[in-house]
Design an enzyme around this catalytic site. Structure first.
Site, PDB file in Angstrom:
ATOM      1  N   PRO A   1       0.821  -1.222   0.000  1.00 24.91           N
ATOM      2  CA  PRO A   1       0.000   0.000   0.000  1.00 24.91           C
ATOM      3  C   PRO A   1       0.854   1.270   0.000  1.00 24.91           C
ATOM      4  O   PRO A   1       2.014   1.256   0.418  1.00 24.91           O
ATOM      5  CB  PRO A   1      -0.815  -0.125   1.293  1.00 24.91           C
ATOM      6  CG  PRO A   1      -0.904  -1.594   1.548  1.00 24.91           C
ATOM      7  CD  PRO A   1       0.415  -2.141   1.073  1.00 24.91           C
ATOM      8  N   ALA A   2       0.246   2.350  -0.486  1.00 22.06           N
ATOM      9  CA  ALA A   2       0.890   3.668  -0.578  1.00 22.06           C
ATOM     10  C   ALA A   2       2.041   3.661  -1.579  1.00 22.06           C
ATOM     11  O   ALA A   2       2.914   4.528  -1.522  1.00 22.06           O
ATOM     12  CB  ALA A   2       1.357   4.174   0.787  1.00 22.06           C
ATOM     13  N   ARG A   3       2.059   2.667  -2.479  1.00 22.62           N
ATOM     14  CA  ARG A   3       3.089   2.563  -3.518  1.00 22.62           C
ATOM     15  C   ARG A   3       4.496   2.381  -2.948  1.00 22.62           C
ATOM     16  O   ARG A   3       5.488   2.662  -3.606  1.00 22.62           O
ATOM     17  CB  ARG A   3       3.063   3.795  -4.443  1.00 22.62           C
ATOM     18  CG  ARG A   3       1.708   4.237  -4.941  1.00 22.62           C
ATOM     19  CD  ARG A   3       1.076   3.359  -5.988  1.00 22.62           C
ATOM     20  NE  ARG A   3       1.927   3.110  -7.137  1.00 22.62           N
ATOM     21  CZ  ARG A   3       1.678   2.128  -8.037  1.00 22.62           C
ATOM     22  NH1 ARG A   3       0.647   1.320  -7.863  1.00 22.62           N
ATOM     23  NH2 ARG A   3       2.455   1.960  -9.058  1.00 22.62           N
ATOM     24  N   LEU A   4       4.588   1.884  -1.717  1.00 21.31           N
ATOM     25  CA  LEU A   4       5.889   1.652  -1.087  1.00 21.31           C
ATOM     26  C   LEU A   4       6.293   0.191  -1.286  1.00 21.31           C
ATOM     27  O   LEU A   4       6.449  -0.580  -0.346  1.00 21.31           O
ATOM     28  CB  LEU A   4       5.827   2.028   0.401  1.00 21.31           C
ATOM     29  CG  LEU A   4       5.533   3.508   0.665  1.00 21.31           C
ATOM     30  CD1 LEU A   4       5.318   3.755   2.149  1.00 21.31           C
ATOM     31  CD2 LEU A   4       6.657   4.377   0.118  1.00 21.31           C
ATOM     32  N   HIS A   5       6.456  -0.182  -2.525  1.00 23.18           N
ATOM     33  CA  HIS A   5       6.634  -1.576  -2.909  1.00 23.18           C
ATOM     34  C   HIS A   5       7.979  -2.140  -2.459  1.00 23.18           C
ATOM     35  O   HIS A   5       8.956  -1.413  -2.305  1.00 23.18           O
ATOM     36  CB  HIS A   5       6.507  -1.708  -4.429  1.00 23.18           C
ATOM     37  CG  HIS A   5       5.318  -1.002  -4.983  1.00 23.18           C
ATOM     38  ND1 HIS A   5       4.028  -1.273  -4.560  1.00 23.18           N
ATOM     39  CD2 HIS A   5       5.203  -0.017  -5.904  1.00 23.18           C
ATOM     40  CE1 HIS A   5       3.183  -0.505  -5.221  1.00 23.18           C
ATOM     41  NE2 HIS A   5       3.868   0.281  -6.021  1.00 23.18           N
TER      42      HIS A   5
END
Length: 197
Positions: free
Chosen positions: A174-178
């Site tokens: 989530p939140a593009r914190l891959h």
């Protein structure tokens, strides 16, 4: 085989098995990116047919656009996207490309459905087709030609093996914190590092 390369292959196998188990409609589908001799890129989706420590294999018409590009510039990138896994997972493989052996190609071709075997002869892949009727006529002619006997592998149809020098796993968060885990062969030795999202 190095421990890190073995770890990358096991991770790939586990993810592929997981995608199959959760009902991914086409878990072996992968985008294959190639470049022509001038460096112009092209991409399309094909199916992975096998992989092991030697590399990742797919089959095609060597006279097709991708076949010609891979013969002129034998490098490729493969990308798997498994949307059914967690927050999505990607696996990216990059490396040099080499043709599979004739024996490997013959064995795989023999395992294909007969209609697909006929299709490999009938399709002048990537060339202009004036009408569907022309393709249907070619198929009918070839069905008559091979009636009552096995369909031999066409000389222009075989497989390519991508020999990885990079394998990257991208895990959606989530939140593009891959999470990104990159395995890379540098000067003959495999390394592993994390990348920023």
């Amino acid at each position: 085989m190095s421990d890190l390369y073995a770890e990358a292959l096991i991770t790939f196998r586990d993810l592929l098995d997981e995608a199959r188990s959760v009902g991914d409609p086409e878990p072996t589908a992968m985008t294959v990116a190639t470049c022509d001799a001038a460096g112009r890129p092209s991409a399309r989706t094909v199916l992975l047919k096998e992989f092991d420590e030697r590399g990742f294999v797919f089959y095609t018409n060597f006279n097709s656009r991708k076949g010609q590009q891979l013969q002129a510039n034998p490098q490729a990138a493969l990308l798997f996207l498994w949307k059914t896994l967690r927050y999505q997972v990607q696996a990216k493989i990059e490396g040099a490309v080499q043709a599979v052996s004739a024996a490997e190609a013959d064995a795989y071709f023999a395992s294909r459905p007969r209609a697909s075997q006929i299709g490999a002869w009938a399709s002048l892949q990537s060339e202009t087709l004036d009408s569907r009727a022309t393709l249907d006529a070619r198929i009918a002619d070839l069905e008559r030609e091979f009636e009552g006997r096995e369909v031999a592998r066409p000389p222009h149809w075989s497989g390519f093996r991508v020999v990885p020098d990079t394998i990257e796993f991208w895990y959606g968060v989530p939140a593009r914190l891959h999470d990104r885990h990159r395995y890379e062969r540098i000067d003959g030795a495999w390394t592993k590092r994390l990348l920023y999202p």
